[in-house]
Design a protein around this motif. Sequence first.
Motif, PDB file in Angstrom:
ATOM      1  N   CYS A   1      49.562  46.692  31.321  1.00 32.71           N
ATOM      2  CA  CYS A   1      48.867  45.420  31.557  1.00 32.71           C
ATOM      3  C   CYS A   1      47.777  45.245  30.490  1.00 32.71           C
ATOM      4  O   CYS A   1      47.194  46.208  30.015  1.00 32.71           O
ATOM      5  CB  CYS A   1      48.255  45.398  32.950  1.00 32.71           C
ATOM      6  SG  CYS A   1      49.483  45.311  34.270  1.00 32.71           S
TER       7      CYS A   1
ATOM      8  N   VAL B   1      50.681  38.697  36.127  1.00 34.00           N
ATOM      9  CA  VAL B   1      51.603  39.443  35.291  1.00 34.00           C
ATOM     10  C   VAL B   1      52.972  38.881  35.576  1.00 34.00           C
ATOM     11  O   VAL B   1      53.345  38.628  36.710  1.00 34.00           O
ATOM     12  CB  VAL B   1      51.556  40.950  35.586  1.00 34.00           C
ATOM     13  CG1 VAL B   1      52.657  41.666  34.836  1.00 34.00           C
ATOM     14  CG2 VAL B   1      50.200  41.520  35.197  1.00 34.00           C
TER      15      VAL B   1
ATOM     16  N   GLY C   1      51.027  41.331  30.544  1.00 34.06           N
ATOM     17  CA  GLY C   1      51.460  42.682  30.256  1.00 34.06           C
ATOM     18  C   GLY C   1      52.736  42.684  29.453  1.00 34.06           C
ATOM     19  O   GLY C   1      53.304  41.633  29.138  1.00 34.06           O
TER      20      GLY C   1
END
Length: 218
Positions: free
Chosen positions: A210, A88, A117
């Motif tokens: 996410c 992420v 995300g």
Amino acid sequence: MGLGRARVRHKESGTSRHRTWLTTVGPVGVPTRLGHRVGVDMLDAFVMEARRRAETEGVGHLCRFHSADIRDFLDEPSRYDVALLVSVGDPLGSMDRTILRLREHVRPGGYMIIDGGYAVDDTPMSFPGYEYVEDREQVIARLTAHGDPIVREIPVTPEEMRRQDREYTRRIADQGRRLSREHPEHRDAFEWYLAREKRESALLEDHMVCATWMLRRQ
């Protein structure tokens, strides 16, 4: 997906959320279904653990794990059927830049699986590796900027995010203690990683969603 015996590259960076090395060491079942797999991580101990787990699962002969910075590793010419970027934040730059780098290593008709995300509010993302995080509309525009269609999108609900974060943190702590015993020279690095993961989890739970996207390389 009709991939047959594919070559898979699983990319990790040293700058973003990538818990699979300490928990399940990545989807070790992937090689038995898709063929050869290449994994990259910056920490030698994580790479050693990945190799150990692959041997335990009986797929060591299908896997190659490298201790390297993925940004340098991507400079090597190669083509794969599937590329997985499990993070992420954007260790390779903005999302459109990330896709551009990945698609250089995926054959036309292959797949890119992005674990990322998007922001749900206007909170400044000062956490290292999250400087490029944007809202969903902006992320989708960047993902598809090079003409690669999104085949599937799987968001993680807030409830599932909290459950996963607590479970992953517990597993990371357990594995970190074990790896610290086996590699005491890296104890400080493991403790730093766990502390960072806790701060990162708070950011993700409070300000982000996410999601995983699968793109087909045109």
